[in-house]
Design a protein around this motif. Sequence first.
Motif, PDB file in Angstrom:
ATOM      1  N   ALA A  58      31.628  -4.794 -33.931  1.00 49.28           N
ATOM      2  CA  ALA A  58      31.272  -4.606 -32.531  1.00 49.28           C
ATOM      3  C   ALA A  58      32.083  -5.970 -31.786  1.00 49.28           C
ATOM      4  O   ALA A  58      32.412  -6.891 -32.537  1.00 49.28           O
ATOM      5  N   GLU A  59      32.424  -5.719 -30.812  1.00 51.81           N
ATOM      6  CA  GLU A  59      33.329  -6.666 -29.794  1.00 51.81           C
ATOM      7  C   GLU A  59      32.530  -8.098 -29.808  1.00 51.81           C
ATOM      8  O   GLU A  59      31.107  -8.006 -29.905  1.00 51.81           O
ATOM      9  N   ALA A  60      33.182  -9.071 -29.908  1.00 55.43           N
ATOM     10  CA  ALA A  60      32.749 -10.427 -29.892  1.00 55.43           C
ATOM     11  C   ALA A  60      33.660 -11.197 -28.733  1.00 55.43           C
ATOM     12  O   ALA A  60      34.689 -10.816 -28.680  1.00 55.43           O
ATOM     13  N   PRO A  61      32.987 -12.121 -28.340  1.00 58.09           N
ATOM     14  CA  PRO A  61      34.054 -13.149 -27.602  1.00 58.09           C
ATOM     15  C   PRO A  61      35.165 -13.620 -28.132  1.00 58.09           C
ATOM     16  O   PRO A  61      35.037 -14.151 -29.241  1.00 58.09           O
ATOM     17  N   LEU A  62      36.228 -13.492 -27.534  1.00 56.94           N
ATOM     18  CA  LEU A  62      37.562 -13.754 -28.045  1.00 56.94           C
ATOM     19  C   LEU A  62      37.446 -15.272 -28.727  1.00 56.94           C
ATOM     20  O   LEU A  62      38.111 -15.892 -29.807  1.00 56.94           O
ATOM     21  N   ASN A  63      36.808 -16.236 -28.011  1.00 58.74           N
ATOM     22  CA  ASN A  63      37.243 -17.721 -27.987  1.00 58.74           C
ATOM     23  C   ASN A  63      36.045 -17.903 -29.401  1.00 58.74           C
ATOM     24  O   ASN A  63      36.530 -18.813 -30.095  1.00 58.74           O
ATOM     25  N   GLU A  64      35.119 -17.205 -29.579  1.00 58.10           N
ATOM     26  CA  GLU A  64      34.127 -17.445 -30.756  1.00 58.10           C
ATOM     27  C   GLU A  64      34.781 -16.908 -31.869  1.00 58.10           C
ATOM     28  O   GLU A  64      34.550 -17.288 -32.940  1.00 58.10           O
ATOM     29  N   VAL A  65      35.459 -15.590 -31.738  1.00 58.68           N
ATOM     30  CA  VAL A  65      36.413 -15.298 -33.036  1.00 58.68           C
ATOM     31  C   VAL A  65      37.336 -16.410 -33.387  1.00 58.68           C
ATOM     32  O   VAL A  65      37.521 -16.523 -34.582  1.00 58.68           O
ATOM     33  N   ARG A  66      37.927 -16.530 -32.672  1.00 59.39           N
ATOM     34  CA  ARG A  66      39.067 -17.825 -32.777  1.00 59.39           C
ATOM     35  C   ARG A  66      38.422 -18.915 -33.399  1.00 59.39           C
ATOM     36  O   ARG A  66      38.930 -19.546 -34.252  1.00 59.39           O
TER      37      ARG A  66
END
Length: 157
Positions: A58-66
């Motif tokens: 599922a989609e996650a905020p890009l800044n949290e993924v990074r």
Amino acid sequence: MDAGPDLERPADLGAGDGLTRADGPHRREREAGEDTEPHAGERALSRLWHITLCVSGAEAPLNEVRRGLEQLAHDHPFLLTSRYADDHAEIRYWEEARDLHDAAAVALRLWGEHRSSAKLPPWEIVGLEVIDRETYHQRIAEGYGPPPATPVGVHPF
């Protein structure tokens, strides 16, 4: 994880995989294709395996993924590069293991074992490639493998 006595790490890693095999009797045995199973009291020889692990969910905020991938890179010493989007990521690194089965087993545990400590998204593993060092370099030389992991680090797709 220590690279072990059958591998040396040069001071300048360069653009290749950054690791060179040490010379000695074990290297000659591997190159001659002889049985390298350890004799009584000897340590099993390890090899380097290039791992590509793909995860998705599922989609996650890009800044949290990074941030999670950067923490994983900090926690895992051989991590080369990660690419990510809001719903998937690809991680490439070198793993030291006795054989392909051991390297794959470690790779399949990587995401789950670091999920809470690195605060990674609850994604599932959707792809895994494990190849030996020689195959990796052969693919690069023939122009159909993944390009060497430069720049090293965490990058968006």
